[in-house]
Design an enzyme around this catalytic site. Structure first.
Site, PDB file in Angstrom:
ATOM      1  N   PRO A   1       0.832  -1.201   0.000  1.00 17.86           N
ATOM      2  CG  PRO A   1       0.144  -0.907   2.192  1.00 17.86           C
ATOM      3  CD  PRO A   1       0.881  -1.860   1.310  1.00 17.86           C
TER       4      PRO A   1
ATOM      5  CB  SER B   1       8.340   2.502   9.652  1.00 18.07           C
ATOM      6  OG  SER B   1       7.611   1.929  10.721  1.00 18.07           O
ATOM      7  CE  LYS B   2       4.934   0.944   2.817  1.00 21.15           C
ATOM      8  NZ  LYS B   2       4.645   0.158   1.645  1.00 21.15           N
ATOM      9  NE  ARG B   3       7.022  -3.307   9.654  1.00 18.53           N
ATOM     10  CZ  ARG B   3       8.200  -2.761   9.398  1.00 18.53           C
ATOM     11  NH1 ARG B   3       8.927  -2.285  10.358  1.00 18.53           N
ATOM     12  NH2 ARG B   3       8.659  -2.674   8.170  1.00 18.53           N
ATOM     13  CG  ASP B   4       6.547   4.175  13.128  1.00 18.30           C
ATOM     14  OD1 ASP B   4       6.963   3.281  13.894  1.00 18.30           O
ATOM     15  OD2 ASP B   4       7.291   4.944  12.504  1.00 18.30           O
TER      16      ASP B   4
END
Ligand code: GLU
Length: 543
Positions: A50, A298-301
């Site tokens: 994404p 980041s994408k995970r944050d």
């Protein structure tokens, strides 16, 4: 230097001719006017997952720059690395751009004269560029297997070194610089796997003016021989990116800071292909930093820290995990865009709220900062609150209707607009309307304990019963007349307002806050008001 050969390309896809120009060659695109070039920029994501909000910001800055200069904004899908291809990512990118109002003038899904815009569909056209680089001494075949290179990497690591395929090591490796031409031919003909690498020149300073960073310089001795092309016929990002920017007549490359180290290679590729004269100008955008100000967002944050980083809902096709997103969290696209625009750019004034047109008008690449831009999730909400207040009650009612529908409630539209108008300023998101207005649609099931404790006295029920009887006699059920009757009654009884106002509110809404009490009475209706007061008197039994 090897004298370059003249190469004529006749494919329909790239109507280019290479023309000898002294020792160098110059490629002129037949459909371009070299004189005054129309601004053309591209957003070139790889469909590997994404789009992160940083990617949307890159698209936004490209879009703003294009529109500001009367130019074109292209969407090119860079899918040369088929191993990293994620199904659904491309559709996600397109839908995200549309939701944000960043509609490309050309590109995958949008048509245009420079297609195809998906690199995998352009595959046949890259090889001749790779061949040209080989024939003219700018690149070479390398036959070292992945295992052999891995081994070299391990050996280097053991000696606390880093292995790099470069001018220091290439002469000891298995490539067309070290093997005889016959052997190279044999290997190629026998179908052996190879890659084509760029032959990084020795000790050259590559200097360029980045439109955001100013002068940037690299020495080629620090750079490795990047792979440009693989024997499966696919170019790598570097070759495909440069060839396509050239063929699509891109004038400005605006991309993330992580691509800055690739800039010298790209500059050298333009030079080696003899197309420097029409090379785009580069700008590298600053990183978006985590809310604490350190490290790349980041994408995970998002999931870790409790805010969205993706524009739209994304369901991981492998794990089925769902990530939070701006649209599904209830952000308005205009709030998301306004917030993103100010992540790394400032207008040089105090203005904070910008419509898309105002952004186009004010945007200037030279006002993009070099250092990282800290993302503040609270600020994102603050922008949403602002755009929430800009909407009319009628607009918000339409957006709120689906939430009511889900709860099985079909309201009177005029009443709904009035309700929304009353509580709009208390809301950041459309979904907050329910929390602020649920009592207009449903009687409270419970009563706030703290308020009961402090405001419900021994004689409260008796007083409220009397008030409900008074309400039964009010003939014109309008906020004003209810208030009048109530005030007269209170005066005649010599009761203090404070003793009954909060208990009535408690009975009607279940808590101690909310809009004007008499407005609530009017909107829920006479019978419901009386019923709720009576119910509270029954249910709230003091210990
Ligand atoms: N495909 C690259 C990416 O994924 C594009 C970099 C560029 O804009 O040159 O971001």
């Amino acid at each position: 230097m090897v004298r370059p050969k003249t190469l004529t390309i006749t494919s329909d896809m790239d109507k280019c001719i290479f023309q000898p120009l002294g020792n160098a060659i110059f490629v002129e695109n037949l459909i371009s006017t070299k004189m005054e070039r129309k601004v053309r920029v591209r957003f070139a994501p790889s469909p590997t997952g994404p789009l992160h909000m940083g990617g949307v910001r890159t698209a936004l800055f490209n879009y703003l720059f294009a529109k500001k200069h009367g130019g074109d904004f292209l969407l090119r899908i860079e899918d040369t690395d088929q191993n990293r291809y994620v199904p659904g990512a491309e559709e996600y990118i397109i839908e995200s751009l549309k939701w944000c109002g960043l509609v490309p003038d050309e590109g995958v899904g949008f048509g245009g004269n420079f297609g195809p815009y998906r690199q995998s569909e352009r595959k046949p056209m890259y090889k001749k560029y790779a061949d040209y680089l080989i024939e003219n001494g700018f690149a070479y075949y390398s036959f070292d297997s992945a295992e052999e290179l891995d081994e070299l990497r391990k050996q280097a690591e053991a000696g606390k070194q880093v292995f790099s395929y470069d001018l220091h090591t290439r002469n000891g490796l298995k490539n067309s610089l070290t093997l005889s031409p016959e052997e190279v031919q044999e290997r190629l003909q026998s179908g052996e796997q190879y890659v084509i690498r760029f032959k990084m020149p020795e000790n050259r300073d590559i200097v360029d003016e980045d439109l955001i960073r100013g002068r940037v310089s690299f020495n080629t001795n620090q750079l490795d021989d990047k792979v440009l092309f693989k024997s499966d016929g696919m170019p790598t990002y570097h070759l495909a990116n440069v060839v396509d920017d050239h063929l699509m007549q891109i004038t400005h490359v605006i991309r993330g800071e992580e691509w800055l180290p690739s800039m010298p290679l790209h500059i050298l590729l333009y030079e080696s292909l003899g197309i420097s004269e029409t090379r785009p100008k580069f700008s590298h955008l600053p990183l978006i930093l985590k809310p604490e100000g350190k490290g790349k967002l980041s994408k995970r944050d998002g999931d870790k820290l409790g805010f969205p980083v993706f524009p739209l809902l994304w369901k991981d096709p492998e794990t089925g995990d769902i990530s939070r997103s701006y649209r599904e969290d209830g952000y308005f696209p205009e709030a998301f865009i306004n917030m993103l625009a100010l992540l790394g750019w400032n207008p040089g004034t105090e203005q904070e709220f910008f419509s898309m047109d105002e952004l186009i008008e004010s945007f200037d690449l030279t006002r993009v900062v070099k250092s990282g831009a800290r993302f503040d999730p609270e600020k994102a909400k603050w922008f949403n609150r602002h755009y929430m207040q800009q909407k009319t009650p009628a607009q918000l009612s339409q957006l709120f209707l689906p939430i009511l529908k889900e709860k099985g409630i079909t309201p009177d539209l005029q009443q709904l607009e009035r309700i929304v108008g009353m509580i709009q300023e208390r809301c950041e998101f459309v979904k907050d309307i329910w929390a602020q207005a649920h009592f207009f649609f449903q009687a409270p099931e419970s009563y706030d304990e703290k308020t009961v404790k402090s405001k419900w006295k021994a004689d409260t029920s008796e007083k409220l019963q009397a008030i409900s009887e008074l309400f039964a006699t009010v003939s014109e059920w309008k906020a004003e007349s209810i208030k009048e009757a109530f005030s007269a009654f209170m005066t005649s009884k010599e009761w203090g307002f404070g003793a009954v106002m909060v208990p009535i509110r408690l009975a009607l809404v279940g808590g101690s806050s909310g809009p004007d009490l008499f407005e609530i009475c009017e909107l829920i209706g006479k019978e419901e008001t009386i019923a709720r007061i009576r119910k509270a008197c029954e249910k709230i039994v003091l210990n």
